[in-house]
Design a protein around this motif. Sequence first.
Motif, PDB file in Angstrom:
ATOM      1  N   ILE A   8      29.050  46.142  74.986  1.00  0.00           N
ATOM      2  CA  ILE A   8      28.868  44.876  74.308  1.00  0.00           C
ATOM      3  C   ILE A   8      28.863  44.985  73.074  1.00  0.00           C
ATOM      4  CG2 ILE A   8      27.173  43.086  74.065  1.00  0.00           C
ATOM      5  CD1 ILE A   8      25.807  44.107  76.633  1.00  0.00           C
ATOM      6  N   GLY A   9      29.812  44.069  72.430  1.00  0.00           N
ATOM      7  CA  GLY A   9      30.288  44.014  70.784  1.00  0.00           C
ATOM      8  C   GLY A   9      29.388  42.929  70.430  1.00  0.00           C
ATOM      9  N   ILE A  10      28.727  43.292  69.405  1.00  0.00           N
ATOM     10  CA  ILE A  10      27.724  42.272  68.816  1.00  0.00           C
ATOM     11  C   ILE A  10      28.046  42.315  67.137  1.00  0.00           C
ATOM     12  CG2 ILE A  10      25.245  41.468  68.405  1.00  0.00           C
ATOM     13  CD1 ILE A  10      24.600  43.809  70.531  1.00  0.00           C
ATOM     14  N   ILE A  11      27.995  40.773  66.887  1.00  0.00           N
ATOM     15  CA  ILE A  11      28.162  40.513  65.122  1.00  0.00           C
ATOM     16  C   ILE A  11      27.111  39.784  64.895  1.00  0.00           C
ATOM     17  CG2 ILE A  11      29.868  39.526  63.589  1.00  0.00           C
ATOM     18  CD1 ILE A  11      32.176  40.340  65.032  1.00  0.00           C
ATOM     19  N   ILE A  12      26.492  40.156  63.885  1.00  0.00           N
ATOM     20  CA  ILE A  12      25.375  39.336  63.594  1.00  0.00           C
ATOM     21  C   ILE A  12      25.660  38.976  62.047  1.00  0.00           C
ATOM     22  CG2 ILE A  12      22.884  39.759  62.772  1.00  0.00           C
ATOM     23  CD1 ILE A  12      22.591  42.083  64.608  1.00  0.00           C
ATOM     24  N   ASP A  44      28.391  40.577  54.246  1.00  0.00           N
ATOM     25  CA  ASP A  44      27.115  40.354  54.617  1.00  0.00           C
ATOM     26  C   ASP A  44      26.704  40.033  56.183  1.00  0.00           C
ATOM     27  OD1 ASP A  44      24.206  40.130  53.846  1.00  0.00           O
ATOM     28  OD2 ASP A  44      24.550  37.821  53.727  1.00  0.00           O
ATOM     29  N   LEU A  45      27.265  41.002  56.904  1.00  0.00           N
ATOM     30  CA  LEU A  45      27.221  41.095  58.302  1.00  0.00           C
ATOM     31  C   LEU A  45      26.951  42.490  59.049  1.00  0.00           C
ATOM     32  CD1 LEU A  45      29.822  41.737  59.914  1.00  0.00           C
ATOM     33  CD2 LEU A  45      30.301  39.398  59.053  1.00  0.00           C
ATOM     34  N   ASN A  46      26.210  42.378  60.206  1.00  0.00           N
ATOM     35  CA  ASN A  46      26.310  43.741  60.851  1.00  0.00           C
ATOM     36  C   ASN A  46      27.063  43.652  62.323  1.00  0.00           C
ATOM     37  OD1 ASN A  46      24.333  45.209  59.236  1.00  0.00           O
ATOM     38  ND2 ASN A  46      22.855  43.637  59.802  1.00  0.00           N
ATOM     39  N   ILE A  47      27.599  45.031  62.481  1.00  0.00           N
ATOM     40  CA  ILE A  47      28.407  45.005  63.625  1.00  0.00           C
ATOM     41  C   ILE A  47      27.859  46.054  64.507  1.00  0.00           C
ATOM     42  CG2 ILE A  47      30.812  45.507  64.566  1.00  0.00           C
ATOM     43  CD1 ILE A  47      31.533  44.917  61.665  1.00  0.00           C
ATOM     44  N   ILE A  48      27.447  45.840  65.920  1.00  0.00           N
ATOM     45  CA  ILE A  48      26.904  46.490  66.560  1.00  0.00           C
ATOM     46  C   ILE A  48      27.894  46.868  67.971  1.00  0.00           C
ATOM     47  CG2 ILE A  48      24.729  47.316  67.981  1.00  0.00           C
ATOM     48  CD1 ILE A  48      23.212  45.426  66.039  1.00  0.00           C
TER      49      ILE A  48
END
Length: 86
Positions: A8-12, A44-48
């Motif tokens: 699961i790729g998540i971009i916040i 200014d984002l996070n990648i999980i």
Amino acid sequence: METRIAIIGIIIDDIDSTAEVNEVLHDYGMYVIGRMGIPYREKDLNIISIAVDAPTDIINQMAGKLGKLHGVSAKTMYSKMTGQNK
């Protein structure tokens, strides 16, 4: 019970949603194989990236809950391999 391996790729995009993302991931922690988080400060984002081994409906629930959060995008990629959970 048959399980699938998935990523699961998540971009916040909204940093204020980080706590809610972590809460969902905690709720499904029993299915998580591994997790990699990359803070991209310049944008200014996070990648999980989350690797999971779970029944397909559980993976869909998890990705759906993540994708419904404000400022969060989530996409899932499934392995062709299936197996039995012990």
